[in-house]
Scaffold this motif. Structure first.
Motif, PDB file in Angstrom:
ATOM      1  N   LYS A 290      11.447 -45.677   8.432  1.00 35.35           N
ATOM      2  CA  LYS A 290      11.409 -44.806   7.084  1.00 35.35           C
ATOM      3  C   LYS A 290      10.064 -44.723   6.564  1.00 35.35           C
ATOM      4  CE  LYS A 290      16.412 -45.667   6.541  1.00 35.35           C
ATOM      5  NZ  LYS A 290      17.418 -46.112   5.595  1.00 35.35           N
ATOM      6  N   GLU A 291       9.683 -43.504   6.296  1.00 36.60           N
ATOM      7  CA  GLU A 291       8.465 -43.336   5.958  1.00 36.60           C
ATOM      8  C   GLU A 291       7.845 -43.609   4.341  1.00 36.60           C
ATOM      9  OE1 GLU A 291       7.510 -39.623   8.825  1.00 36.60           O
ATOM     10  OE2 GLU A 291       7.529 -39.112   6.648  1.00 36.60           O
ATOM     11  N   THR A 292       6.706 -43.750   4.144  1.00 40.22           N
ATOM     12  CA  THR A 292       6.413 -44.215   2.777  1.00 40.22           C
ATOM     13  C   THR A 292       5.156 -43.098   2.365  1.00 40.22           C
ATOM     14  OG1 THR A 292       7.188 -46.504   2.834  1.00 40.22           O
ATOM     15  CG2 THR A 292       5.435 -45.938   1.204  1.00 40.22           C
ATOM     16  N   ALA A 324      14.306 -46.247  -2.440  1.00 46.89           N
ATOM     17  CA  ALA A 324      13.544 -44.932  -2.019  1.00 46.89           C
ATOM     18  C   ALA A 324      12.703 -44.226  -2.798  1.00 46.89           C
ATOM     19  CB  ALA A 324      14.621 -43.826  -1.300  1.00 46.89           C
ATOM     20  N   HIS A 327       9.796 -47.499  -3.833  1.00 46.23           N
ATOM     21  CA  HIS A 327       9.107 -47.903  -2.665  1.00 46.23           C
ATOM     22  C   HIS A 327       8.580 -46.793  -1.511  1.00 46.23           C
ATOM     23  CE1 HIS A 327       9.833 -51.973  -4.400  1.00 46.23           C
ATOM     24  NE2 HIS A 327      11.002 -51.665  -4.210  1.00 46.23           N
ATOM     25  N   HIS A 328       9.397 -45.739  -1.396  1.00 45.71           N
ATOM     26  CA  HIS A 328       8.914 -44.853  -0.367  1.00 45.71           C
ATOM     27  C   HIS A 328       8.374 -43.604  -1.126  1.00 45.71           C
ATOM     28  CE1 HIS A 328      10.943 -46.703   3.008  1.00 45.71           C
ATOM     29  NE2 HIS A 328      11.689 -47.078   2.041  1.00 45.71           N
ATOM     30  N   VAL A 583       9.030 -36.893   3.033  1.00 43.50           N
ATOM     31  CA  VAL A 583       9.015 -38.110   3.210  1.00 43.50           C
ATOM     32  C   VAL A 583      10.284 -38.557   3.762  1.00 43.50           C
ATOM     33  CG1 VAL A 583       8.921 -40.332   2.285  1.00 43.50           C
ATOM     34  CG2 VAL A 583       7.859 -38.465   0.927  1.00 43.50           C
ATOM     35  N   VAL A 585      13.164 -40.161   5.039  1.00 43.16           N
ATOM     36  CA  VAL A 585      13.717 -41.560   4.775  1.00 43.16           C
ATOM     37  C   VAL A 585      15.192 -41.566   5.185  1.00 43.16           C
ATOM     38  CG1 VAL A 585      12.172 -42.368   3.324  1.00 43.16           C
ATOM     39  CG2 VAL A 585      14.074 -41.005   2.367  1.00 43.16           C
ATOM     40  N   ASP A 597      16.091 -35.303   3.201  1.00 45.27           N
ATOM     41  CA  ASP A 597      14.862 -36.135   2.798  1.00 45.27           C
ATOM     42  C   ASP A 597      14.217 -35.812   1.530  1.00 45.27           C
ATOM     43  OD1 ASP A 597      14.805 -37.780   4.904  1.00 45.27           O
ATOM     44  OD2 ASP A 597      13.817 -36.137   6.358  1.00 45.27           O
TER      45      ASP A 597
END
Length: 605
Positions: A290-292, A324, A327-328, A583, A585, A597
């Motif tokens: 999962k992207e940040t 999410a 943090h993301h 992003v 996630v 997303d």
């Protein structure tokens, strides 16, 4: 959501239609002498024997379905003809648990029927079946006909013949030219894919999507990007299993089903052509994480949109959504939330307030280490905005009061429209928060846009949160009608025009105003809906600043596509000091907490 196990109807002597499924019988039942499977399947999508009784049709059982409402088995003739357009397999609908096993040689008599998953009004293709069968097992333990390999070379580049919106049912199949014709020529047959990359994560119905063309419009995450109506992704195939649901792999986009996945090729209303696997490949982790995105700098305003999928106080996803966001997404200054439900969710008792829902999310964000957001919204009229009955979904603004302030101006209500005026020579809203043109028929049974005025570092920013009408009811990509009708976009076109008109009113009052229209637009960045939003240069969809392989926020039937967008006014675009991030996630992961997303825009007002 309703179960994805579609209902099967017994063969009727006339065409029958119901809300779940249809069985179409052409004419009155007649008797046909003994025929082969390829005779029944024929060279078009509709059997030349539809409606007729057939006797002593022989084949080897290749798969048995003992669950759901579509119980039966597939059989295949081990002695194929020389015509590549005629399938050698067919589904035998028994309605009760079949008394056959894979490898049985059988003789079947029954009625040939054309079953339309989803009903004739869906526009779906039909599935040729033998119904009300009398089955005789001739012998057991026979070799199963070898599976036909589906791969990048065998699937044509062209997707389907075009019929100007008409039916392709009667057109002769050309499996060497069109992908849908190729799959249709294998309907009911034993097929296989090898080392297939996952392009649609495992869903709650134990399904996933693969592609046999990994180089076809690849996404950065290992999926397949949907970037044009005229360039369909032909390598996609849905995978189900004849085995236990517990044994089905939890796959993410970018993983691989290594080795061989094999079984009969079916057709259903939730994905079209589907390999129903008696043998599943081994899941090979593709390493997708999962992207940040980065947090905004001191001088940047970060604005996000996030569809939290029918969030209500009874859900157990608050901590995950909070994680999410913190943090993301880097705790954006403004977060437009879509699908916030009222305080008792789907309970239909007239409740419209959503304070408990929003407060529970804000508290979870604080517990995750984020800011204590403030919030604004406008409660809808009960049952007036669509979505889950009783849920009263709406858009909500969260904002970090340590970074940005909200300008309250005579808060509007569900039916009062906000307007545009001038205050000290600058554009201002008459109601903030307020709704945009809520009496416009464009918003009938749909979410009304929420507008608000924010101030960041002394600069006013107008934000319009949207959740346009869904694509529900559109014909599928594998429809018998080509190109498929997209009836739902008519309402979105009206909605886009209404938002565009409102943005123009702001820009007429202040040419250099910073305006953002964002949310779940439920349409693609290349669609007419997007063009109407962007009309006359009033807005521009910032997702188009990304490389093409990053342009997606949603994965549907193995297509990674844009539904969520952030559109900006000329002052923001010309300023050049913006960055955009989709992003990833949720949409590519089997453990998603939303099917969307979130999107984040950072810029300097």
């Amino acid at each position: 959501m309703p179960s994805k196990s579609s209902a099967r109807l017994a063969a009727l002597t006339v065409a029958a239609v119901c809300s779940a499924a249809s069985t179409v019988v052409i004419g009155s039942p007649a008797h046909a002498a003994s025929v082969r499977v390829h005779d029944i399947q024929g060279t078009t999508r509709v059997s030349p024997y539809a409606g007729q009784q057939v006797t002593d049709v022989t084949g080897i059982v290749t798969g048995v379905r003992t669950y759901g409402s579509s119980k039966g088995f597939w059989m295949q003739d081990p002695a194929p003809d020389a015509d590549p357009a005629t399938s050698e397999g067919v589904f035998v609908f028994t309605s009760s648990t079949p008394k056959v096993a894979v490898g049985d040689a059988v003789s079947v008599s029954g009625t040939v029927s054309e079953y339309v998953p989803g009903g004739t009004s869906s526009g779906n293709q039909s599935l040729t079946e033998i119904t009300r069968p009398a089955v005789t097992v001739v012998s057991s333990g026979n070799p199963v006909p070898a599976a036909t390999r589906i791969d990048a070379r065998s699937v044509p580049r062209a997707y389907t013949p075009q019929a100007g919106g008409g039916s392709i049912n009667a057109l002769p199949l050309r499996p060497d030219r069109y992908a849908l014709d190729y799959y249709e020529s294998l309907e009911g047959m034993n097929v296989q894919v090898a080392d297939a990359r996952v392009v649609g994560a495992t869903d709650p119905y134990t399904e996933l999507w693969v592609t046999v063309k990994p180089k076809e419009h690849p996404s950065a995450g290992g999926g397949t990007v949907y970037g044009s109506y005229d360039s369909q992704n032909t390598g996609r195939l849905q995978i189900q299993s004849l085995g236990k649901a517990a044994d089905f792999p939890d796959a993410n986009v970018g993983d691989t089903l290594a080795g061989t996945t094999a079984g009969p090729l079916d057709y259903n209303q939730y994905g079209g052509y589907t390999l129903v696997a008696g043998r599943l490949g081994t899941l090979q982790d593709g390493g997708r994480e999962k992207e940040t995105t980065r947090a905004a700098s001191r001088r940047e305003l970060a604005v996000a949109t996030y569809n939290v999928e029918n969030l209500d106080p009874s859900d157990d996803t608050f901590a995950a959504h909070a994680a999410a966001i913190v943090h993301h997404l880097g705790s954006p200054d403004i977060v437009s939330l879509e699908e916030i439900q009222d305080d008792n969710g789907a309970t239909d008792d007239g409740t419209v307030a959503a304070g408990r829902t929003v407060t529970k999310l804000i508290d979870a964000i604080v517990a995750a280490g984020g800011p204590r957001y403030d919030w604004r919204s406008v409660d809808p009229v009960d049952k007036a905005d669509g979505g889950e009955p009783g849920g009263n979904i709406r858009q909500v603004f969260l904002f970090d009061p340590e970074r940005v302030s909200f300008t309250d101006r005579a808060a509007g209500d569900a039916t009062t429209a906000t307007g545009v005026t001038k205050v000290r020579g600058k554009a201002a809203l008459t109601h903030s928060p307020g709704r945009v043109d809520p009496s416009n028929l464009a918003w009938e049974n749909s979410r009304k846009p929420l507008a608000g005025e924010f101030v960041f570092r002394g600069r006013t920013v107008f934000v319009i949160a949207n959740h346009f009408a869904s694509k529900g009811g559109d014909q599928g990509l594998t429809s018998q009608y080509q190109p498929p009708a997209r009836g739902s976009e008519t309402q979105r076109h009206l909605q886009a025009t209404a938002v565009n008109t409102f943005v123009k009113q702001i820009l007429a009052a202040q040419k250099n105003a910073d305006v953002i229209a964002l949310g779940d637009i439920n349409d693609f960045e290349f669609s007419t809906t997007a063009r109407l939003l962007e009309a006359d240069g009033a807005l521009w969809s910032a997702v188009k600043s990304l490389p093409e392989d990053e342009r997606y926020s949603y994965v549907y039937q193995g297509n990674s596509q844009v539904l969520d967008q952030i559109l900006v006014s000329p002052a923001i675009r010309r300023g050049g000091h913006f960055t955009y991030d989709s992003v990833h996630v949720n949409a590519e992961f089997h453990d998603q907490i939303s099917d969307h997303d979130p999107q984040v825009l950072r810029f300097r007002p």
